[in-house]
Design an enzyme around this catalytic site. Structure first.
Site, PDB file in Angstrom:
ATOM      1  CG  HIS A 100      -0.722   5.842   1.380  1.00 57.14           C
ATOM      2  ND1 HIS A 100      -1.316   6.859   1.074  1.00 57.14           N
ATOM      3  CD2 HIS A 100      -0.171   5.148   0.416  1.00 57.14           C
ATOM      4  CE1 HIS A 100      -1.151   6.795  -0.079  1.00 57.14           C
ATOM      5  NE2 HIS A 100      -0.494   5.859  -0.605  1.00 57.14           N
ATOM      6  CG  ASP A 128      -3.671  10.471   0.298  1.00 58.28           C
ATOM      7  OD1 ASP A 128      -4.499  10.869   1.320  1.00 58.28           O
ATOM      8  OD2 ASP A 128      -2.336   9.593   0.757  1.00 58.28           O
ATOM      9  CG  HIS A 130      -4.220  13.187   4.576  1.00 61.18           C
ATOM     10  ND1 HIS A 130      -4.976  12.055   4.491  1.00 61.18           N
ATOM     11  CD2 HIS A 130      -4.891  14.175   5.605  1.00 61.18           C
ATOM     12  CE1 HIS A 130      -6.086  12.237   5.351  1.00 61.18           C
ATOM     13  NE2 HIS A 130      -5.670  13.161   5.983  1.00 61.18           N
ATOM     14  CG  ASP A 132       0.254  10.477   2.623  1.00 62.47           C
ATOM     15  OD1 ASP A 132      -0.371  10.999   3.600  1.00 62.47           O
ATOM     16  OD2 ASP A 132      -0.301   9.544   1.817  1.00 62.47           O
ATOM     17  CG  HIS A 145      -0.318   6.804   7.977  1.00 57.98           C
ATOM     18  ND1 HIS A 145      -1.917   6.654   8.223  1.00 57.98           N
ATOM     19  CD2 HIS A 145      -0.396   7.966   9.140  1.00 57.98           C
ATOM     20  CE1 HIS A 145      -2.398   7.360   8.942  1.00 57.98           C
ATOM     21  NE2 HIS A 145      -1.493   8.227   9.448  1.00 57.98           N
ATOM     22  CG  ASP A 232      -5.233   7.348   1.718  1.00 62.30           C
ATOM     23  OD1 ASP A 232      -6.297   6.996   2.057  1.00 62.30           O
ATOM     24  OD2 ASP A 232      -4.189   7.353   2.308  1.00 62.30           O
ATOM     25  CG  ASP A 234      -7.508   9.669   3.150  1.00 59.10           C
ATOM     26  OD1 ASP A 234      -7.072  10.188   1.968  1.00 59.10           O
ATOM     27  OD2 ASP A 234      -6.662   9.423   4.147  1.00 59.10           O
ATOM     28  CD  GLU A 277      -4.063   4.522   5.787  1.00 55.34           C
ATOM     29  OE1 GLU A 277      -4.802   4.348   6.498  1.00 55.34           O
ATOM     30  OE2 GLU A 277      -2.853   4.982   5.902  1.00 55.34           O
TER      31      GLU A 277
END
Length: 305
Positions: A100, A128, A130, A132, A145, A232, A234, A277
């Protein structure tokens, strides 16, 4: 009216991640039929191939607080120029990661093109697990990332925040995080006080994904020409997307992810898209890349009827 030309850019960078394998993400997406499927929607597709990216074995990690920073910055500069040129030529940039950290380059390129050609600004929707939004001072791992969104709004190393000589690339009030469920302790302060809007999975559960996405689009486009969408993989529950380096249980379902992309498409205000990712080393029969291609198709206009 949608753009008729798509420029696909592979950014096979894995220096920002803690686990190897995302450098094969662009190939996995292409292997999953991305180009052919976009052609079936009526787009002209120009695949620019993969940008050069150094391998971890050939370079020094450098400071532990921001590993491989010079190499990541150089890769982001090249990506930014490629994306800027695509937007300037009225092509829709579709960037394939890579980890990312490449988003610093994508966002810089789109922001610069819009600034110089339209005199305007962009928003960002960041889907996402997360946030980030670490900086070298807050990151528990030093993996870049985990820092790109902070860099896009002007927090972090100058090598990343000041591409094209200015920061931020996007104002916090036009940035929306969707789907987060794993935020580092010291990262939370920046998320809360940066001016961005963050929708956690709890809010998606309580309000519904459609309501969250409609508000996200309204916030990202308030006073902006349009928005960049950073996806992303994830963000999606690992039961559906197992091939990611940092999976977190409790993510978006298969249909929620498609609804998010369909809502983005309906808005008509997406300027660019990246999918990051995807890690084939950790995947099962390329399931995550196949899903990534499906989601791109929904974002680009594929409908059930």
């Amino acid at each position: 009216m949608r753009q008729s030309k798509i420029a696909i850019v592979g950014a096979p960078l894995d220096l920002g991640a803690g686990r190897r394998g995302v450098d094969m993400g662009p190939s996995a997406m292409r292997l999953a039929g991305l180009n052919t499927k976009l052609l079936s929607l009526g787009y002209e597709v120009e695949d620019l191939g993969n940008l050069a990216a150094p391998q971890q074995e050939s370079v020094s990690a450098g400071p532990a607080t921001a590993k491989y920073l010079p190499q990541i910055a150089k890769a982001c500069e090249k990506l930014a120029d490629t994306v800027r040129d695509a937007v300037t030529q009225a092509k829709f940039p579709l960037v394939l990661g890579g980890d990312h950290s490449i988003a610093v380059g994508t966002v810089a390129g789109v922001a610069e093109a819009v600034r110089t050609t339209a005199g305007g600004k962009i928003g960002v929707i960041w889907i996402d697990a997360h946030a980030d939004m670490n900086t070298p001072e807050s990151s528990p791992s030093g993996n870049v990332h985990g820092m790109p969104l902070a860099c896009c709004i002007g927090f972090g190393p100058g090598e990343l925040t000041r591409l094209y000589g200015y920061a931020p690339k996007v104002e916090g009030r036009n940035v929306v995080l969707v789907g987060i469920r794993d935020v580092d302790r010291r990262e939370r302060d920046l998320v809360r006080h940066s001016g961005i809007t963050a929708f956690t999975m709890r809010e998606i559960d309580e309000r519904g994904l459609r309501s969250v996405m409609e508000q996200a689009i309204a916030l990202a486009t308030d006073g902006a020409v349009g928005f960049h969408l950073s996806l992303d993989m994830d963000a999606i529950d690992p039961d559906e997307a197992p091939g990611v380096g940092t999976p977190v249980r409790g993510g978006m379902t298969y249909r929620e992810a498609h609804l998010a992309m369909e809502t983005v498409c309906d808005s008509g205000q997406m300027l660019s898209l990246e999918v990051v990712e995807v890690n084939p080393v950790l995947d099962v029969a390329n399931r995550t890349a196949l899903l990534g291609v499906e989601l791109v198709m929904s974002a680009m206009g594929k409908k059930i009827l």
